[in-house]
Design an enzyme around this catalytic site. Sequence first.
Site, PDB file in Angstrom:
ATOM      1  N   THR A   1       0.835  -1.199   0.000  1.00 13.06           N
ATOM      2  CA  THR A   1       0.000   0.000   0.000  1.00 13.06           C
ATOM      3  C   THR A   1       0.866   1.243   0.000  1.00 13.06           C
ATOM      4  O   THR A   1       1.737   1.398   0.852  1.00 13.06           O
ATOM      5  CB  THR A   1      -0.926   0.027   1.240  1.00 13.06           C
ATOM      6  OG1 THR A   1      -1.714  -1.165   1.252  1.00 13.06           O
ATOM      7  CG2 THR A   1      -1.843   1.236   1.205  1.00 13.06           C
TER       8      THR A   1
ATOM      9  N   LYS B   1      -7.822   1.430  -1.800  1.00 10.22           N
ATOM     10  CA  LYS B   1      -7.245   0.873  -0.567  1.00 10.22           C
ATOM     11  C   LYS B   1      -7.164   1.934   0.527  1.00 10.22           C
ATOM     12  O   LYS B   1      -7.426   1.653   1.700  1.00 10.22           O
ATOM     13  CB  LYS B   1      -5.852   0.301  -0.848  1.00 10.22           C
ATOM     14  CG  LYS B   1      -5.108  -0.190   0.396  1.00 10.22           C
ATOM     15  CD  LYS B   1      -5.830  -1.337   1.106  1.00 10.22           C
ATOM     16  CE  LYS B   1      -5.120  -1.740   2.390  1.00 10.22           C
ATOM     17  NZ  LYS B   1      -3.831  -2.410   2.176  1.00 10.22           N
TER      18      LYS B   1
ATOM     19  N   LYS C   1       1.176   4.846   8.265  1.00 14.28           N
ATOM     20  CA  LYS C   1       1.687   5.234   6.948  1.00 14.28           C
ATOM     21  C   LYS C   1       0.542   5.406   5.945  1.00 14.28           C
ATOM     22  O   LYS C   1       0.494   6.383   5.202  1.00 14.28           O
ATOM     23  CB  LYS C   1       2.684   4.174   6.488  1.00 14.28           C
ATOM     24  CG  LYS C   1       3.221   4.334   5.075  1.00 14.28           C
ATOM     25  CD  LYS C   1       2.542   3.386   4.092  1.00 14.28           C
ATOM     26  CE  LYS C   1       2.718   1.938   4.447  1.00 14.28           C
ATOM     27  NZ  LYS C   1       2.026   1.054   3.481  1.00 14.28           N
TER      28      LYS C   1
END
Length: 289
Positions: A95, A170, A238
């Site tokens: 990701t 995502k 993150k």
Amino acid sequence: MKVGFIGLGIMGFPMASNLLKAGYDLTVYNRTIEKAEKLGKMGAKVAHSPKEVAEVSEIVISMVTDAPDVEEVLFGENGVVKSNKRGLIFVDMSTNSPEFAKKVTKRLSEYGMEFLDAPVTGGDKGAREGTLTIMVGGKEDVFKRVEPIFKAMGKNIIHVGDVGSGQALKLCNQVVVALNMVSVVEGLLLARSLGIDDDKLFSVLSTGAANSFTVQYYLPKIMKGDLNPGFKAAHLKKDLKYAMEIANSKSLPLLGTSLALQLYNAMVSLGIGELGTQGLVKVYEKLVK
């Protein structure tokens, strides 16, 4: 098809294992060789660099931590592009950001290579059981070629659109995941302060309107004190950072996401970012004290 897999962590190892079980000719690479050797004993070929993986593969999958890691895998000293393997398809299942995916596509095209961004959701459980949801961005014809491989690792495969759209979806998913965890931890904290039995809380949350994967899978772990990572808190931090960068660029008031990012920032600052996302309970416990 000959498949390469780079990055054998909490998610990558079981995903690669499922490719082996599906009968794929698999070559693997990991920075710590022991994990790769374990798959070697299961039938995979073990490479000693991303370049070596690419040289013997038609499709190379990466499942690493962040954009700089993907960049190193691709363009580093012994990176994938050094194989000069024109026609290779590189699939990034980690990701990062939609913009990064677009930049990688452009750079790989200069080497005659194709790119798909295909992040996943479903955690370590989904990776082990082969039931991941996989969100894919990129050319449809390239997606169709890789789709059988995705089906060996996941149950719900969605071609979202152009390159970068998998990462975009995502990040939307991660916003909901993070806020679900905040709500579960706060609900548990309130219940315990009121003397409500943990099991009775779970019985209600898991069968009523509050039910979710977070309630089903992570709440029992928190109740037992199991904070081992199915997905590391530092990685969620993150992801939320990427989401907030997009929100700020579009002046979107993602107030809950901003709060969740600060809470996970706190986890990392406390030195517990390697715990699972459910370790967020530790931040609240410190605040209560």
